[in-house]
Design a protein around this motif. Structure first.
Motif, PDB file in Angstrom:
ATOM      1  N   PHE A 228     -22.134  30.000   9.729  1.00 60.53           N
ATOM      2  CA  PHE A 228     -22.076  30.346   8.303  1.00 60.53           C
ATOM      3  C   PHE A 228     -23.440  30.091   7.670  1.00 60.53           C
ATOM      4  O   PHE A 228     -24.096  29.096   7.994  1.00 60.53           O
ATOM      5  CB  PHE A 228     -21.044  29.475   7.580  1.00 60.53           C
ATOM      6  CG  PHE A 228     -19.632  29.660   8.089  1.00 60.53           C
ATOM      7  CD1 PHE A 228     -18.767  30.551   7.477  1.00 60.53           C
ATOM      8  CD2 PHE A 228     -19.182  28.932   9.194  1.00 60.53           C
ATOM      9  CE1 PHE A 228     -17.465  30.719   7.954  1.00 60.53           C
ATOM     10  CE2 PHE A 228     -17.888  29.095   9.670  1.00 60.53           C
ATOM     11  CZ  PHE A 228     -17.021  29.995   9.055  1.00 60.53           C
TER      12      PHE A 228
ATOM     13  N   TYR B  94     -10.468  29.158   5.235  1.00 59.64           N
ATOM     14  CA  TYR B  94     -10.517  30.319   4.336  1.00 59.64           C
ATOM     15  C   TYR B  94      -9.496  30.169   3.211  1.00 59.64           C
ATOM     16  O   TYR B  94      -8.308  29.931   3.458  1.00 59.64           O
ATOM     17  CB  TYR B  94     -10.248  31.608   5.131  1.00 59.64           C
ATOM     18  CG  TYR B  94     -10.481  32.850   4.287  1.00 59.64           C
ATOM     19  CD1 TYR B  94     -11.691  33.024   3.606  1.00 59.64           C
ATOM     20  CD2 TYR B  94      -9.488  33.819   4.151  1.00 59.64           C
ATOM     21  CE1 TYR B  94     -11.913  34.139   2.826  1.00 59.64           C
ATOM     22  CE2 TYR B  94      -9.705  34.948   3.369  1.00 59.64           C
ATOM     23  CZ  TYR B  94     -10.921  35.093   2.705  1.00 59.64           C
ATOM     24  OH  TYR B  94     -11.141  36.207   1.919  1.00 59.64           O
TER      25      TYR B  94
ATOM     26  N   LEU C 170     -20.047  34.092   6.096  1.00 65.00           N
ATOM     27  CA  LEU C 170     -19.821  34.045   7.552  1.00 65.00           C
ATOM     28  C   LEU C 170     -20.767  35.086   8.148  1.00 65.00           C
ATOM     29  O   LEU C 170     -20.841  36.219   7.645  1.00 65.00           O
ATOM     30  CB  LEU C 170     -18.369  34.437   7.867  1.00 65.00           C
ATOM     31  CG  LEU C 170     -18.098  34.801   9.335  1.00 65.00           C
ATOM     32  CD1 LEU C 170     -18.184  33.561  10.224  1.00 65.00           C
ATOM     33  CD2 LEU C 170     -16.724  35.456   9.490  1.00 65.00           C
TER      34      LEU C 170
ATOM     35  N   HIS D  22     -17.844  28.979  14.410  1.00 65.20           N
ATOM     36  CA  HIS D  22     -18.514  30.198  13.919  1.00 65.20           C
ATOM     37  C   HIS D  22     -19.708  29.808  13.046  1.00 65.20           C
ATOM     38  O   HIS D  22     -19.696  28.742  12.413  1.00 65.20           O
ATOM     39  CB  HIS D  22     -17.539  31.041  13.101  1.00 65.20           C
ATOM     40  CG  HIS D  22     -16.582  31.824  13.942  1.00 65.20           C
ATOM     41  ND1 HIS D  22     -15.501  31.247  14.562  1.00 65.20           N
ATOM     42  CD2 HIS D  22     -16.570  33.145  14.297  1.00 65.20           C
ATOM     43  CE1 HIS D  22     -14.850  32.173  15.262  1.00 65.20           C
ATOM     44  NE2 HIS D  22     -15.483  33.333  15.123  1.00 65.20           N
TER      45      HIS D  22
ATOM     46  N   ARG E 275     -16.887  34.201   1.215  1.00 63.24           N
ATOM     47  CA  ARG E 275     -16.440  34.731   2.520  1.00 63.24           C
ATOM     48  C   ARG E 275     -17.590  35.443   3.226  1.00 63.24           C
ATOM     49  O   ARG E 275     -17.765  35.339   4.444  1.00 63.24           O
ATOM     50  CB  ARG E 275     -15.285  35.731   2.291  1.00 63.24           C
ATOM     51  CG  ARG E 275     -14.869  36.514   3.536  1.00 63.24           C
ATOM     52  CD  ARG E 275     -13.802  37.538   3.205  1.00 63.24           C
ATOM     53  NE  ARG E 275     -14.242  38.536   2.239  1.00 63.24           N
ATOM     54  CZ  ARG E 275     -14.782  39.724   2.551  1.00 63.24           C
ATOM     55  NH1 ARG E 275     -14.908  40.068   3.809  1.00 63.24           N
ATOM     56  NH2 ARG E 275     -15.177  40.560   1.607  1.00 63.24           N
TER      57      ARG E 275
ATOM     58  N   ALA F 176     -14.257  25.140   8.363  1.00 60.85           N
ATOM     59  CA  ALA F 176     -14.492  26.139   7.317  1.00 60.85           C
ATOM     60  C   ALA F 176     -13.152  26.846   7.128  1.00 60.85           C
ATOM     61  O   ALA F 176     -12.771  27.698   7.922  1.00 60.85           O
ATOM     62  CB  ALA F 176     -15.565  27.118   7.755  1.00 60.85           C
TER      63      ALA F 176
ATOM     64  N   ASN G 138     -21.768  34.220  19.632  1.00 61.67           N
ATOM     65  CA  ASN G 138     -22.331  33.395  18.557  1.00 61.67           C
ATOM     66  C   ASN G 138     -23.247  32.290  19.074  1.00 61.67           C
ATOM     67  O   ASN G 138     -23.828  31.546  18.301  1.00 61.67           O
ATOM     68  CB  ASN G 138     -21.201  32.768  17.738  1.00 61.67           C
ATOM     69  CG  ASN G 138     -20.506  33.812  16.893  1.00 61.67           C
ATOM     70  OD1 ASN G 138     -21.120  34.791  16.480  1.00 61.67           O
ATOM     71  ND2 ASN G 138     -19.212  33.623  16.656  1.00 61.67           N
TER      72      ASN G 138
ATOM     73  N   PHE H 225     -14.852  30.290   1.848  1.00 59.32           N
ATOM     74  CA  PHE H 225     -14.619  29.314   2.909  1.00 59.32           C
ATOM     75  C   PHE H 225     -14.897  27.930   2.315  1.00 59.32           C
ATOM     76  O   PHE H 225     -15.878  27.757   1.568  1.00 59.32           O
ATOM     77  CB  PHE H 225     -15.560  29.542   4.091  1.00 59.32           C
ATOM     78  CG  PHE H 225     -15.123  30.678   4.978  1.00 59.32           C
ATOM     79  CD1 PHE H 225     -14.054  30.529   5.855  1.00 59.32           C
ATOM     80  CD2 PHE H 225     -15.774  31.909   4.923  1.00 59.32           C
ATOM     81  CE1 PHE H 225     -13.651  31.572   6.666  1.00 59.32           C
ATOM     82  CE2 PHE H 225     -15.373  32.965   5.724  1.00 59.32           C
ATOM     83  CZ  PHE H 225     -14.301  32.799   6.615  1.00 59.32           C
TER      84      PHE H 225
ATOM     85  N   MET I 266     -13.643  27.804  12.247  1.00 59.92           N
ATOM     86  CA  MET I 266     -13.125  28.680  11.200  1.00 59.92           C
ATOM     87  C   MET I 266     -11.593  28.681  11.243  1.00 59.92           C
ATOM     88  O   MET I 266     -10.999  29.000  12.269  1.00 59.92           O
ATOM     89  CB  MET I 266     -13.661  30.094  11.404  1.00 59.92           C
ATOM     90  CG  MET I 266     -13.255  31.015  10.278  1.00 59.92           C
ATOM     91  SD  MET I 266     -14.226  32.513  10.307  1.00 59.92           S
ATOM     92  CE  MET I 266     -13.559  33.280  11.742  1.00 59.92           C
TER      93      MET I 266
ATOM     94  N   TYR J 108      -8.933  38.807  10.923  1.00 59.82           N
ATOM     95  CA  TYR J 108     -10.069  38.402  11.766  1.00 59.82           C
ATOM     96  C   TYR J 108     -10.384  39.507  12.771  1.00 59.82           C
ATOM     97  O   TYR J 108      -9.484  39.986  13.467  1.00 59.82           O
ATOM     98  CB  TYR J 108      -9.695  37.109  12.512  1.00 59.82           C
ATOM     99  CG  TYR J 108     -10.759  36.619  13.483  1.00 59.82           C
ATOM    100  CD1 TYR J 108     -11.910  36.019  13.007  1.00 59.82           C
ATOM    101  CD2 TYR J 108     -10.594  36.763  14.859  1.00 59.82           C
ATOM    102  CE1 TYR J 108     -12.884  35.560  13.897  1.00 59.82           C
ATOM    103  CE2 TYR J 108     -11.564  36.307  15.746  1.00 59.82           C
ATOM    104  CZ  TYR J 108     -12.703  35.705  15.252  1.00 59.82           C
ATOM    105  OH  TYR J 108     -13.666  35.261  16.125  1.00 59.82           O
TER     106      TYR J 108
ATOM    107  N   MET K  85     -21.752  38.011  10.021  1.00 61.25           N
ATOM    108  CA  MET K  85     -20.748  39.021  10.385  1.00 61.25           C
ATOM    109  C   MET K  85     -21.269  40.177  11.234  1.00 61.25           C
ATOM    110  O   MET K  85     -20.713  41.259  11.200  1.00 61.25           O
ATOM    111  CB  MET K  85     -20.113  39.584   9.112  1.00 61.25           C
ATOM    112  CG  MET K  85     -19.303  38.554   8.358  1.00 61.25           C
ATOM    113  SD  MET K  85     -17.798  39.247   7.697  1.00 61.25           S
ATOM    114  CE  MET K  85     -17.608  38.321   6.184  1.00 61.25           C
TER     115      MET K  85
END
Ligand SMILES: CCCCC/C=C/C(=O)SCCNC(=O)CCNC(=O)[C@H](O)C(C)(C)COP(=O)(O)OP(=O)(O)OC[C@H]1O[C@@H](n2cnc3c(N)ncnc32)[C@H](O)[C@@H]1OP(=O)(O)O
Ligand SMILES: Cc1cc2nc3c(=O)[nH]c(=O)nc-3n(C[C@H](O)[C@H](O)[C@H](O)COP(=O)(O)OP(=O)(O)OC[C@H]3O[C@@H](n4cnc5c(N)ncnc54)[C@H](O)[C@@H]3O)c2cc1C
Length: 642
Positions: free
Chosen positions: A189, A140, A236, A187, A233, A138, A258, A147, A177, A249, A238
């Motif tokens: 998403f 950015y 993600l 991560h 974005r 993913a 996670n 992403f 990521m 980040y 968060m």
């Protein structure tokens, strides 16, 4: 007893009420036995019932109560899965634990109303265990604040996620990521996969079903590829990690936070495994009290096969395990809910303990559940092999648990890391720093076990013996590991060379926890009759389990040969004591006939008549002469006769 099993009298009563309501709603029953359906028919049937449930759920259960929902699903949809299995088991938990408040407000109500169907897509064709080497990226794009999800090669295809293939239109996707060419690791998403109106895959998405499996075939485990697929974005997840518009980040409070959706399943699956084990045992034990075969005393009529000591030995220790897993599972879920609450408010200090505990329990419980179910199948003789018993399906689904949510060997090694760290504390004189689950590692034990040596010592001497073997094996494996490193072996190489011994330590530690959880529960029970029945079961459990691991206690003389004889005699004594209660101990789980889906395990015991009825309803029996005979076998025989 049902109150003990399900946690309270209210819960047990509610389960009964729910089963009674379902019994009155034929539209929620299987339209024909599942073993006679093709995979497509099963999926269709499951979707049919699922839609009715979505409409009528409020009339049957309190939809906000996860235990009621679980029971409803078990009864109506069954254990072969359903088109939304992962939606409840992982998608919603992942959003609940990892999405920010704002993200939750956007997605959770839609998911809870079932406007969207989601799954958890992590495993790939080439990697499952080793998350660090997943290949989906993913990346950015600062210019568009998006992403870009990409599958660089075939091994990077997501592979296995439940309900990904055909049912889900959203997924929590785990990808590496990358921001400004720096890889921040895997991560989660939130990703839309299919058009909400047409259900067609969106451009840039390749998706499908991975094909039939050993069991669990109502679930469309799927594959998924991305071709430079863009998401905002803000998709993600968060809650703990953030990426700002300029690509800054913000790292989470714990590197593995996670992974919480996996820990969620590992904590909750223990109860599911206990239920599957108890279901198979319920079928086998009921059938064993109907089936008559042979005589024990030749002057007497044929006996129920449950009278044979070998049959009891095959089934009863697993009954004890089913209870033990249920009690240990209840404790684990409580701990998980506590840790989750703490995590949400930023306290991550308990995550390592929970991860170690759930890794060990997940592995030992799924393995022993598989063993117990297979024994239950064999205990039913030939009829156990027939799908009419439904035990083979229960087995197939249950042993999936040895693999999903972390392959068992791998997860035992995760617990071993924790045990080795604890052993290092003991060796460096820092036992006071040990967590409560491993405090026994710092306690000096007696030179020999006092089992059979102290009258009325209850279960104390048993627990001490389990502690002794677990401690000894942990210290031994840790010594082996540290010793190899002292000799100059690289850490990872030394670890691999000790891994069989390390996993032995993990198993012993976990079995100790299970025994202790059983003891804690029995000590809490006030009702004298229930306490008595469960105490018998606990006696069988501690003696059987100890016999199973006796070599560890014999090798340093902690247990003597005469104590071993005593333990063995206790096993036989309690097999006999449990016999009169055996069927009731399983009937207390109160599985309905609808839920068990077994001809052999029928509550009324009317096995033979119904087996014949079941066989007659086989699609093969619709005609007397099959076309395979007319087309091939008949001509072959005719040719041979010429
Ligand atoms: C009803 C049926 C539904 C079925 C649904 C099924 C769904 C699925 O199967 S979803 C996919 C599940 N996949 C897995 O479970 C993959 C298994 N692999 C892992 O979990 C990880 O890769 C790992 C734990 C084996 C290793 O992770 P990695 O990131 O590579 O870790 P390191 O080696 O770098 O570090 C280990 C370090 O991290 C600690 N740790 C790992 N996980 C957790 C956690 N969840 N919570 C807390 N801490 C964690 C671990 O203890 C180590 O700590 P130290 O010893 O202090 O280094
Ligand atoms: C029924 C089912 C449902 C699933 N549902 C989902 C889902 O919804 N979402 C999802 O993302 N995934 C899902 N999975 C995938 C599952 O999580 C993985 O298959 C599982 O984590 C094991 O990983 P693997 O397949 O890569 O096994 P591998 O890691 O390839 O295991 C193969 C062998 O290698 C050994 N091994 C691997 N690494 C090590 C090591 N470090 N040390 C020692 N031995 C090692 C293992 O012990 C095993 O014996 C599902 C799988 C099944 C069977």
């Amino acid at each position: 007893m049902a109150a003990q099993i399900w946690g309270s009298e209210k819960r047990a009563r509610r389960r009964r009420e729910i089963s009674a309501k379902i019994a009155q709603m034929p539209e929620l029953h299987d339209s024909k036995p599942l073993p006679f359906m093709t995979r497509e028919e099963k999926i269709m049937e499951s979707a049919r019932k699922l839609t009715i449930l979505t409409e009528k759920m409020g009339q049957i259960i309190d939809p906000t109560d996860p235990a009621e929902l679980y029971h409803l699903n078990n009864e109506v949809l069954g254990l072969e899965g359903n088109p939304m299995a992962l939606h409840g088991v992982m998608f919603i938990p992942a959003l609940s634990a990892q999405a920010s408040d704002e993200q939750q407000a956007k997605w959770l109500p839609r998911a809870l109303r079932r406007e969207i169907i989601g799954t958890y897509a992590q495993t790939e064709l080439g990697h499952g265990t080793n998350l660090q080497n997943l290949e989906t990226t993913a990346t950015y794009d600062l210019a568009t604040q998006e992403f870009v999800l990409h599958t660089p090669q075939i091994t990077a295809l997501k592979w296995w996620p439940g309900n990904l293939g055909k049912s889900s239109n959203y997924a929590v996707v785990v990808a590496h990521m990358i921001i400004k060419a720096k890889n921040y690791g895997p991560h989660p998403f939130m990703v839309q996969l299919r058009d909400e109106k047409t259900h067609e895959p969106l451009p840039g998405i390749t998706i499908g079903d991975i094909g039939p499996k050993m069991a669990y075939n109502i679930v469309d485990n799927g594959f998924l590829g991305f071709n430079k697929y863009r998401i905002p974005r803000t998709n993600l997840l968060m809650r703990h990690t953030k990426v700002e518009a300029d690509g800054t980040y913000i790292k989470p409070p714990h590197a593995k936070i996670n992974y919480s959706a996996m820990v969620h399943v590992r904590a909750y699956m223990l109860t599911g495994q206990a239920i599957m084990l108890a279901s198979a045992l319920n079928i086998a034990t009921r059938y064993s009290s109907v089936r008559r075969q042979g005589q024990i005393d030749k002057s007497q009529p044929e006996v129920k096969v449950l009278e044979y000591q070998t049959q009891q030995h095959r089934l009863f220790p697993s009954i004890a395990r089913a209870y033990a897993f249920q009690f240990a599972g209840a404790e684990t879920v409580k701990l998980y809910e506590h840790v989750l609450k703490e995590m949400k408010s930023g306290n991550v200090s308990l995550m390592a303990d929970l991860h170690a505990l759930t890794s060990g329990l997940k592995s030992v419980v799924t393995y022993q559940t598989g063993e117990g179910i297979e024994q239950a199948r064999m205990a039913c003789g030939g009829h156990g092999y027939s799908m009419a018993s439904y035990i083979s399906e229960i087995y197939g689904v249950a042993i999936g648990g040895c693999t999903y949510e972390g392959e068992n060997m791998v997860m035992l090694l995760q617990l071993a890391r924790y045990l080795v760290k604890s052993a290092a504390l003991v060796k460096s004189g820092q036992s006071s720093k040990l967590g409560p689950l491993v405090a026994y590692l710092g306690v000096k034990s007696e030179p020999t076990s006092l089992i059979d040596r102290i009258p009325n010592s209850g279960f104390t001497e048993y627990v001490k013996t389990f502690q002794h073997v677990s401690k000894r094996q942990t210290l031994k494996a840790a010594d082996m590991f540290f010793g190899l490193m002292e000799k100059g072996e690289k850490r990872e190489i030394a670890w691999n060379k000790c891994s069989v011994e390390l996993n032995r330590a993990s198993r012993l530690h976990t079995r100790l926890f299970i025994v202790e959880a059983f003891v804690r529960r029995v000590n809490e029970i006030a009702d004298i009759r229930i306490k008595e029945a469960l105490t018998d079961l606990l006696h069988l459990h501690v003696n059987y389990e100890l016999l199973d691991i006796a070599s560890y206690a014999l090798e340093d003389g902690f247990l003597s040969a005469s104590q071993l004889d005593y333990i063995r005699d206790q096993v036989y004594l309690y097999l006999g004591k449990i016999r009169p209660n055996a069927v009731s101990l399983l009937d207390s789980w109160e599985f309905s006939d609808i839920e068990l889906r077994s001809v052999l395990g029928r509550r009324d015991g009317n096995v033979y008549e119904n087996l014949f009825k079941w066989a007659k309803s086989s699609p093969l029996n619709k005609t007397d002469v099959l076309s395979s005979v007319t087309q091939y076998l008949k001509p072959m025989m005719e040719k041979a006769r010429l």
